[in-house]
Scaffold this motif. Sequence first.
Motif, PDB file in Angstrom:
ATOM      1  N   ILE A   5       0.847  -1.188   0.000  1.00 53.67           N
ATOM      2  CA  ILE A   5       0.000   0.000   0.000  1.00 53.67           C
ATOM      3  C   ILE A   5       0.885   1.241   0.000  1.00 53.67           C
ATOM      4  CG2 ILE A   5      -1.947  -1.106   1.175  1.00 53.67           C
ATOM      5  CD1 ILE A   5      -0.942   0.303   3.770  1.00 53.67           C
ATOM      6  N   GLY A   6       0.337   2.353  -0.477  1.00 48.93           N
ATOM      7  CA  GLY A   6       1.025   3.635  -0.416  1.00 48.93           C
ATOM      8  C   GLY A   6       0.147   4.634   0.323  1.00 48.93           C
ATOM      9  N   HIS A   7       0.769   5.487   1.132  1.00 48.54           N
ATOM     10  CA  HIS A   7      -0.044   6.453   1.878  1.00 48.54           C
ATOM     11  C   HIS A   7       0.807   7.609   2.391  1.00 48.54           C
ATOM     12  CE1 HIS A   7       0.717   4.574   6.150  1.00 48.54           C
ATOM     13  NE2 HIS A   7       1.744   4.370   5.361  1.00 48.54           N
ATOM     14  N   SER A   8       0.093   8.665   2.786  1.00 46.06           N
ATOM     15  CA  SER A   8       0.696   9.789   3.484  1.00 46.06           C
ATOM     16  C   SER A   8       0.376   9.595   4.948  1.00 46.06           C
ATOM     17  CB  SER A   8       0.110  11.109   2.956  1.00 46.06           C
ATOM     18  OG  SER A   8       0.664  12.215   3.619  1.00 46.06           O
ATOM     19  N   SER A   9       1.396   9.532   5.796  1.00 45.17           N
ATOM     20  CA  SER A   9       1.213   9.008   7.143  1.00 45.17           C
ATOM     21  C   SER A   9       1.311  10.035   8.273  1.00 45.17           C
ATOM     22  CB  SER A   9       2.237   7.895   7.380  1.00 45.17           C
ATOM     23  OG  SER A   9       2.132   7.370   8.665  1.00 45.17           O
ATOM     24  N   ILE A  10       2.476  10.653   8.438  1.00 52.25           N
ATOM     25  CA  ILE A  10       2.744  11.534   9.585  1.00 52.25           C
ATOM     26  C   ILE A  10       3.972  12.366   9.272  1.00 52.25           C
ATOM     27  CG2 ILE A  10       4.330  10.049  10.891  1.00 52.25           C
ATOM     28  CD1 ILE A  10       1.224  11.790  12.377  1.00 52.25           C
ATOM     29  N   ASP A  11       4.167  13.499   9.943  1.00 51.79           N
ATOM     30  CA  ASP A  11       5.328  14.322   9.621  1.00 51.79           C
ATOM     31  C   ASP A  11       6.594  13.810  10.305  1.00 51.79           C
ATOM     32  OD1 ASP A  11       5.572  15.359  12.216  1.00 51.79           O
ATOM     33  OD2 ASP A  11       4.904  17.368  11.688  1.00 51.79           O
ATOM     34  N   GLU A  12       7.699  14.504  10.094  1.00 51.75           N
ATOM     35  CA  GLU A  12       9.001  14.027  10.559  1.00 51.75           C
ATOM     36  C   GLU A  12       9.133  14.000  12.081  1.00 51.75           C
ATOM     37  OE1 GLU A  12       9.685  18.470   9.473  1.00 51.75           O
ATOM     38  OE2 GLU A  12       8.418  16.775   8.888  1.00 51.75           O
ATOM     39  N   ARG A  56       0.070   4.151 -10.222  1.00 51.49           N
ATOM     40  CA  ARG A  56       1.356   4.684 -10.673  1.00 51.49           C
ATOM     41  C   ARG A  56       1.615   6.072 -10.092  1.00 51.49           C
ATOM     42  NH1 ARG A  56       1.411   3.020 -17.144  1.00 51.49           N
ATOM     43  NH2 ARG A  56       1.404   0.752 -16.818  1.00 51.49           N
ATOM     44  N   ALA A  57       0.567   6.886 -10.010  1.00 51.28           N
ATOM     45  CA  ALA A  57       0.721   8.220  -9.416  1.00 51.28           C
ATOM     46  C   ALA A  57       1.091   8.105  -7.942  1.00 51.28           C
ATOM     47  CB  ALA A  57      -0.567   9.020  -9.583  1.00 51.28           C
ATOM     48  N   CYS A  58       0.442   7.176  -7.244  1.00 54.40           N
ATOM     49  CA  CYS A  58       0.747   6.970  -5.823  1.00 54.40           C
ATOM     50  C   CYS A  58       2.195   6.533  -5.640  1.00 54.40           C
ATOM     51  CB  CYS A  58      -0.210   5.940  -5.238  1.00 54.40           C
ATOM     52  SG  CYS A  58       0.024   5.626  -3.482  1.00 54.40           S
ATOM     53  N   ALA A  60       4.688   7.099  -7.636  1.00 52.44           N
ATOM     54  CA  ALA A  60       5.568   8.231  -7.948  1.00 52.44           C
ATOM     55  C   ALA A  60       5.604   9.216  -6.789  1.00 52.44           C
ATOM     56  CB  ALA A  60       5.090   8.927  -9.225  1.00 52.44           C
ATOM     57  N   GLY A  61       4.451   9.460  -6.170  1.00 53.44           N
ATOM     58  CA  GLY A  61       4.405  10.375  -5.030  1.00 53.44           C
ATOM     59  C   GLY A  61       5.173   9.847  -3.831  1.00 53.44           C
ATOM     60  N   CYS A  62       5.052   8.557  -3.583  1.00 56.20           N
ATOM     61  CA  CYS A  62       5.755   7.957  -2.446  1.00 56.20           C
ATOM     62  C   CYS A  62       7.269   7.993  -2.623  1.00 56.20           C
ATOM     63  CB  CYS A  62       5.291   6.516  -2.254  1.00 56.20           C
ATOM     64  SG  CYS A  62       3.602   6.341  -1.621  1.00 56.20           S
ATOM     65  N   LYS A  63       7.716   7.967  -3.866  1.00 54.70           N
ATOM     66  CA  LYS A  63       9.154   7.945  -4.143  1.00 54.70           C
ATOM     67  C   LYS A  63       9.762   9.344  -4.255  1.00 54.70           C
ATOM     68  CE  LYS A  63       8.817   3.517  -6.556  1.00 54.70           C
ATOM     69  NZ  LYS A  63       8.868   2.828  -7.881  1.00 54.70           N
ATOM     70  N   ASN A  64       8.919  10.380  -4.242  1.00 56.92           N
ATOM     71  CA  ASN A  64       9.402  11.757  -4.401  1.00 56.92           C
ATOM     72  C   ASN A  64       9.501  12.424  -3.029  1.00 56.92           C
ATOM     73  OD1 ASN A  64       9.897  14.443  -5.001  1.00 56.92           O
ATOM     74  ND2 ASN A  64       8.470  14.511  -6.723  1.00 56.92           N
ATOM     75  N   ASP A  65      10.702  12.671  -2.558  1.00 58.25           N
ATOM     76  CA  ASP A  65      10.897  13.239  -1.225  1.00 58.25           C
ATOM     77  C   ASP A  65      10.548  14.723  -1.147  1.00 58.25           C
ATOM     78  OD1 ASP A  65      11.623  10.841  -0.119  1.00 58.25           O
ATOM     79  OD2 ASP A  65      13.781  11.170  -0.302  1.00 58.25           O
ATOM     80  N   ASN A  66      10.105  15.306  -2.245  1.00 57.31           N
ATOM     81  CA  ASN A  66       9.594  16.675  -2.196  1.00 57.31           C
ATOM     82  C   ASN A  66       8.154  16.717  -1.709  1.00 57.31           C
ATOM     83  OD1 ASN A  66      11.786  18.403  -3.180  1.00 57.31           O
ATOM     84  ND2 ASN A  66      11.590  17.223  -5.074  1.00 57.31           N
ATOM     85  N   VAL A 168      -5.510   4.739   2.471  1.00 56.75           N
ATOM     86  CA  VAL A 168      -4.312   4.270   1.778  1.00 56.75           C
ATOM     87  C   VAL A 168      -4.715   3.761   0.396  1.00 56.75           C
ATOM     88  CG1 VAL A 168      -3.266   3.548   3.965  1.00 56.75           C
ATOM     89  CG2 VAL A 168      -4.481   1.865   2.560  1.00 56.75           C
ATOM     90  N   MET A 169      -3.716   3.626  -0.487  1.00 59.38           N
ATOM     91  CA  MET A 169      -3.976   3.030  -1.789  1.00 59.38           C
ATOM     92  C   MET A 169      -3.291   1.678  -1.904  1.00 59.38           C
ATOM     93  SD  MET A 169      -3.434   4.474  -5.664  1.00 59.38           S
ATOM     94  CE  MET A 169      -4.429   5.905  -5.250  1.00 59.38           C
ATOM     95  N   VAL A 170      -4.020   0.726  -2.466  1.00 56.16           N
ATOM     96  CA  VAL A 170      -3.486  -0.611  -2.687  1.00 56.16           C
ATOM     97  C   VAL A 170      -2.623  -0.600  -3.949  1.00 56.16           C
ATOM     98  CG1 VAL A 170      -4.079  -3.031  -3.116  1.00 56.16           C
ATOM     99  CG2 VAL A 170      -5.508  -1.631  -1.593  1.00 56.16           C
ATOM    100  N   LEU A 171      -1.407  -1.155  -3.849  1.00 63.84           N
ATOM    101  CA  LEU A 171      -0.469  -1.104  -4.972  1.00 63.84           C
ATOM    102  C   LEU A 171      -0.146  -2.464  -5.567  1.00 63.84           C
ATOM    103  CD1 LEU A 171       1.986   1.624  -3.632  1.00 63.84           C
ATOM    104  CD2 LEU A 171       0.063   1.900  -5.211  1.00 63.84           C
TER     105      LEU A 171
END
Length: 241
Positions: A5-12, A56-58, A60-66, A168-171
């Motif tokens: 899965i891919g997701h946006s989780s929590i800050d640093e 694919r967008a998810c 790409a987003g997960c792999k982009n540290d920006n 979350v998104m299933v990958l």
Amino acid sequence: MSVKIGHSSIDEDGHITGGRAGDQTGREVFITDWYKKGWTVLLRPRDPGVAERMARACEAGCKNDNIGYDQDQRNTLRARAREAKWDLSKITTPCECDCSSFMAVCAEAAGVDMEVAYSSGNAPATRYMRERFLKTGVFEALTDKKYLTSPDWLRRGDVLVYEGHHTVMVLSDGEKEDDNMTGEEIVRKINEYTAGQKVPDWAEEELKEAVAMGITDGSNPMGLIPRYQAAIMAKRAAKAK
């Protein structure tokens, strides 16, 4: 093999607001294994092509540290994605999202018109995702417990939602995903596969002749055809003699 899965989780800092823009730890927006979390609904794109583009967008987003996590700046990802023509891998300005705004942007990156899901430019929170995503007409909502308590029936591009909490998104496909496909989906998958195959060398010249004779237009030459289309082509061939 575990379902990803891919997701946006929590800050640093382990908080939901106040962090620096971008992913400072590699764990703000990232790919991990499926886990049980009280999921309440699964939002599934009706079109497998949309599901694949969302996945694919998810990725790409997960792999982009920006791209990082911050609820206060949750809509800045959308602005940066629009500037990058919805290619999340090409975002170069640090920005933020939260779990639900990330899913909304992935849908837009897949070509889904999500305007109806936004409210005054604000992406829907998890508690509103079911209602707003369904308004697009692109998704269906599945609530059978087999989708919510096990990864086995999940499909790449599915969006799992724990309403009021997380999404979350299933990958990757679950082990039993194919067992749950409708006849229409099976035919669509076969056509997607055959469309990527090459016409055999021995058939190319005859195919050109068939196009010249008006028997076929030559498009999608490896696609499946129902019997009525085969009958019409046979009729055209008979008339062309």
